[in-house]
Design a protein around this motif. Structure first.
Motif, PDB file in Angstrom:
ATOM      1  N   GLU A   3      -3.105   4.968   2.096  1.00  0.00           N
ATOM      2  CA  GLU A   3      -3.452   4.820   0.687  1.00  0.00           C
ATOM      3  C   GLU A   3      -3.688   6.193   0.036  1.00  0.00           C
ATOM      4  N   THR A   4      -4.395   7.066   0.775  1.00  0.00           N
ATOM      5  CA  THR A   4      -4.711   8.400   0.240  1.00  0.00           C
ATOM      6  C   THR A   4      -3.469   9.283   0.221  1.00  0.00           C
ATOM      7  N   ARG A   5      -2.664   9.185   1.260  1.00  0.00           N
ATOM      8  CA  ARG A   5      -1.445  10.013   1.308  1.00  0.00           C
ATOM      9  C   ARG A   5      -0.522   9.660   0.139  1.00  0.00           C
ATOM     10  N   VAL A   6      -0.412   8.363  -0.129  1.00  0.00           N
ATOM     11  CA  VAL A   6       0.453   7.935  -1.241  1.00  0.00           C
ATOM     12  C   VAL A   6      -0.141   8.417  -2.565  1.00  0.00           C
ATOM     13  N   ALA A   7      -1.466   8.347  -2.668  1.00  0.00           N
ATOM     14  CA  ALA A   7      -2.119   8.824  -3.893  1.00  0.00           C
ATOM     15  C   ALA A   7      -1.894  10.327  -4.083  1.00  0.00           C
ATOM     16  N   LYS A   8      -1.750  11.046  -2.965  1.00  0.00           N
ATOM     17  CA  LYS A   8      -1.512  12.490  -3.055  1.00  0.00           C
ATOM     18  C   LYS A   8      -0.073  12.816  -3.433  1.00  0.00           C
ATOM     19  N   GLY A   9       0.811  11.827  -3.337  1.00  0.00           N
ATOM     20  CA  GLY A   9       2.171  12.073  -3.805  1.00  0.00           C
ATOM     21  C   GLY A   9       3.278  11.852  -2.789  1.00  0.00           C
ATOM     22  N   LEU A  10       2.921  11.356  -1.605  1.00  0.00           N
ATOM     23  CA  LEU A  10       3.971  11.003  -0.645  1.00  0.00           C
ATOM     24  C   LEU A  10       4.422   9.570  -0.929  1.00  0.00           C
ATOM     25  N   ILE A  55       0.856  -1.201   0.000  1.00  0.00           N
ATOM     26  CA  ILE A  55       0.000   0.000   0.000  1.00  0.00           C
ATOM     27  C   ILE A  55       0.885   1.241   0.000  1.00  0.00           C
ATOM     28  N   SER A  56       1.996   1.166   0.738  1.00  0.00           N
ATOM     29  CA  SER A  56       2.906   2.324   0.777  1.00  0.00           C
ATOM     30  C   SER A  56       3.555   2.563  -0.592  1.00  0.00           C
ATOM     31  N   LYS A  57       3.463   1.560  -1.463  1.00  0.00           N
ATOM     32  CA  LYS A  57       4.019   1.729  -2.816  1.00  0.00           C
ATOM     33  C   LYS A  57       2.943   2.205  -3.796  1.00  0.00           C
ATOM     34  N   GLY A  58       1.752   2.424  -3.291  1.00  0.00           N
ATOM     35  CA  GLY A  58       0.719   3.004  -4.151  1.00  0.00           C
ATOM     36  C   GLY A  58      -0.362   2.037  -4.594  1.00  0.00           C
ATOM     37  N   PHE A  59      -0.342   0.808  -4.074  1.00  0.00           N
ATOM     38  CA  PHE A  59      -1.392  -0.136  -4.436  1.00  0.00           C
ATOM     39  C   PHE A  59      -2.550  -0.033  -3.451  1.00  0.00           C
ATOM     40  N   THR A  60      -3.749  -0.358  -3.913  1.00  0.00           N
ATOM     41  CA  THR A  60      -4.867  -0.417  -2.982  1.00  0.00           C
ATOM     42  C   THR A  60      -4.716  -1.696  -2.159  1.00  0.00           C
ATOM     43  N   LYS A  61      -5.500  -1.814  -1.106  1.00  0.00           N
ATOM     44  CA  LYS A  61      -5.390  -3.015  -0.274  1.00  0.00           C
ATOM     45  C   LYS A  61      -5.741  -4.261  -1.104  1.00  0.00           C
ATOM     46  N   GLU A  62      -6.767  -4.131  -1.917  1.00  0.00           N
ATOM     47  CA  GLU A  62      -7.181  -5.277  -2.744  1.00  0.00           C
ATOM     48  C   GLU A  62      -6.069  -5.671  -3.730  1.00  0.00           C
ATOM     49  N   GLU A  63      -5.449  -4.664  -4.313  1.00  0.00           N
ATOM     50  CA  GLU A  63      -4.352  -4.941  -5.252  1.00  0.00           C
ATOM     51  C   GLU A  63      -3.166  -5.584  -4.521  1.00  0.00           C
ATOM     52  N   ALA A  64      -2.905  -5.073  -3.317  1.00  0.00           N
ATOM     53  CA  ALA A  64      -1.779  -5.606  -2.531  1.00  0.00           C
ATOM     54  C   ALA A  64      -2.008  -7.083  -2.211  1.00  0.00           C
ATOM     55  N   ILE A  65      -3.244  -7.408  -1.817  1.00  0.00           N
ATOM     56  CA  ILE A  65      -3.565  -8.808  -1.490  1.00  0.00           C
ATOM     57  C   ILE A  65      -3.437  -9.676  -2.749  1.00  0.00           C
ATOM     58  N   ALA A  66      -3.910  -9.138  -3.870  1.00  0.00           N
ATOM     59  CA  ALA A  66      -3.819  -9.913  -5.125  1.00  0.00           C
ATOM     60  C   ALA A  66      -2.357 -10.175  -5.498  1.00  0.00           C
TER      61      ALA A  66
END
Lengths: 395, 234
Positions: free
Chosen positions: B75-82, A350-361
């Motif tokens: 998830e939102t913070r990363v989407a915002k660019g962090l 998730i910290s890499k920009g994936f949604t939780k669902e994508e991360a699980i997949a």
């Protein structure tokens, strides 16, 4: 002993096994499945497609229930026929291969297959023939009851081939599938065997497989169960001669209330033989999965890697890795683990920009991705499709 | 206007308050080095900034591009660019490096081969993520994911720890690229050894000790750290 006499002996042994439960798995009453069902066998192409079978393949065997059989081979050096046609056309040869690795009296399932089974494929890949594209087999159950095909594959010296078998059933059809498979991999030959199962919530499945690999031969197996099944139990056995190699991967997804007991056993009988058994079990809902693996070695090296992934609080996974060294010349290892998806790994993705669902997949895809070395590109593509499907069905 | 503003923040991990009264800010064209001894709370701060679960802001506010993101999920913070480059990324069973980078590049329009080449990880693309990697390889792959994310603000945790000199040089080049392609040309880099400063020049240096920011100053602060050590300095 001629074929006729051999089959008399097979029948006698089978009758002895009729009341024997299997050593493993849920015991079921086979009698209700032996009644002849009314109905016209119909192939559901969408179900067949789901298990990855290409009905337009150059070499293919198709069987619906115990009533419809079709086969062809347009690949030079590859013979495909129905087992009865093999028995009829080459009786002297057939008696050397049929019911030689699997004992018809082993349990009630081998017994009903010996006494009531119809069809199954005979595939021969001739000496030094190397085939990249898979030889396909489609075993479909449309009216239920018993389907007990007997499959024999012979890969002659120096030959190389992939047999891809998809087994499936129409929804809500009550059936018992007992596929008997006897595979012979001759000197320096390679057999890659892919089997994909997709059953329904009322089906019972009891494949019985044995493989004999001669010196320098390779047997690579990739098995997937990707759907519901009432009960499933299988325990293929592989015998390795000198310098032979086997890699056996099982990817088992359990959903709803499936009762699954799968495994592999390898006997390292020759010198410098190598075996790897890899299993990945994913348990959803209230599934119970037992993942077995056994290596018995006089010589050579063996490794077992069993992992289980729990996706439900009500599911159960049990792994039983067994190693048995018969001399100090055997080097055997195993690793096993069971757990849930690690929160830290999900959060990392998730910290890499994936949604939780994508991360699980992504993590599920990783879990089911096992590295099967030396697969032709075409087969790799089939397996990638199956991996994606397994992930979809796990979510 | 500051691009990132951390205003008097306290962070707890579990029952323990790890950071308190932390105030820092990052402007455009600013590369902030966050220095401090082991256990000072540097990684905790970065994780709290990106909103990593379990790192709870118990008081104070975090603003990104002028917006209060204190209670906003990761998830939102990363989407915002962090984006964060973790100090020790986890091993991901069966997940190939290529697979992850391809997924990121599909989204962010980048070239996996180019990134892998920049970071010298072409040979790792078909390996399982993190499995059997050396310290340097692990860092290079992690920075590759950061490069593929194309963040507005990168939070980079210990890019220079546990890696050889050659790797640091490669990593530093890649970090410079991350900064170059970001719209604000800014980053926060956490380091306890400050080795990375030989390759990347900070515009601001803050020292975090015992869970709080003790001092912030210009790049000359690094020299003072090397000369006197953290304890003498504060």
């Amino acid at each position: 002993m001629g074929l006729e006499n051999w089959f008399k002996e097979v029948e006698a042994r089978a009758r002895e096994g009729l009341n024997k439960p299997s050593l493993y798995g849920v015991d079921i009453d086979v009698k209700p499945f032996l009644e002849v069902r009314e109905g016209r066998p119909i192939l559901d192409e969408s179900r067949v497609k789901e298990v990855g079978v290409d009905l337009g393949a150059k070499a293919i065997y198709t069987q619906i229930d115990q009533a419809y059989f079709k086969y062809l081979s347009r690949i030079p050096g590859v013979e495909v026929m129905r087992i009865e046609d093999f028995l009829e056309s080459k009786p002297d040869e057939a008696k050397e291969y049929v019911w030689k690795l699997v004992d018809p009296g082993k349990d009630k399932y081998t017994a009903v297959a010996a006494l009531k089974g119809r069809g199954g494929y005979f595939i021969r890949v001739k000496k030094n023939t190397k085939v990249e594209e898979p030889i396909m087999a489609c075993l479909f159950m449309s009216i239920g009851g018993l389907q007990a095909p007997h499959n024999v594959v012979i890969v002659e010296k120096g030959a190389e081939a992939t047999v891809y078998t998809g087994c499936t059933i129409a929804p809500e059809v009550i059936g018992l599938h007992v596929g008997i498979s006897e595979f012979y991999v001759e000197e320096n030959a390679v057999l890659r065997f892919v089997m994909v199962h997709s059953w329904n919530r009322v089906s019972h499945v009891r494949p019985r497989t044995a493989v004999f690999v001669k010196s320098g031969g390779k047997y690579i197996s990739y098995y997937v169960n990707l759907s519901r099944v009432k009960t499933l139990q299988t325990y293929p056995v592989v015998y390795l001669n000198d310098n032979a190699y086997t890699y056996l991967a099982s990817i088992v997804l359990g959903v709803e209330d499936s009762d699954i007991d799968v495994g592999n056993a390898v006997y390292l009988e020759g010198e410098n033989s190598v075996a790897e058994i890899v299993s990945r079990s994913i348990s959803r809902d209230s599934t119970r999965i037992v993942a077995r693996a056994s290596i018995v070695a006089k010589n050579g090296r063996g490794h077992i890697d069993c992992r289980g992934l729990m996706l439900s609080d009500r599911a159960v996974i049990k792994t039983i890795p067994e190693l048995q060294a018969l001399t100090p010349n055997a080097i055997l290892t195993h690793e096993a683990s069971i757990g849930r998806l690690a929160e830290d790994e999900i959060n990392y993705l998730i910290s890499k920009g994936f949604t939780k669902e994508e991360a699980i997949a992504i993590l599920l895809r990783g879990f089911v991705s096992v590295e099967v070395k030396g697969l032709p590109q075409k087969v790799r593509e089939y397996i990638e499709t199956i991996e994606k499907l397994t992930v979809e069905k796990s979510m | 206007m500051e691009m990132l503003k951390v205003d008097n923040v306290a962070v707890s991990v579990g029952e323990k308050v790890v950071l308190k009264n932390v105030s820092i800010s990052v402007d455009r064209n600013e590369v902030l080095f966050l220095l401090g001894p082991n256990g000072a709370g540097k990684s905790t701060l970065l994780r709290a900034l990106v909103g990593f679960p379990g790192y709870n802001v118990v008081s104070g506010k975090i603003y990104f591009e002028g917006e209060d993101i204190t209670g906003v999920p990761m998830e939102t913070r990363v989407a915002k660019g962090l984006a964060i480059a973790h100090q020790i990324p986890p091993k991901l069973l069966g997940v190939r490096v290529r697979q992850l980078l391809e997924a990121l590049c599909r989204r962010n329009k980048c070239d996996v081969h180019e990134i892998a080449n920049d970071l010298g990880i072409l040979h790792l693309l078909d390996r399982e993520f993190g499995k059997g990697f050396s310290g340097g390889e692990l860092k290079r792959v992690e920075i590759a994911t950061l490069l593929a994310q194309k963040p507005k603000l990168a939070l980079i945790d210990e890019p220079d720890s546990g890696v050889d000199v050659d790797s640091i040089e490669i990593i530093a080049k890649a970090i410079k690229k991350v900064i170059e392609v970001s719209p604000y040309r800014s980053a926060i880099i956490v380091t306890h050894s400050a080795l990375i400063s030989r390759y990347i020049e900070p515009t601001k240096v803050c020292i975090l000790m015992s869970g709080t920011v003790k001092i912030c100053n210009g790049k000359e602060l690094i020299e003072e750290v090397f000369r006197y050590g953290f304890r003498e300095l504060v």
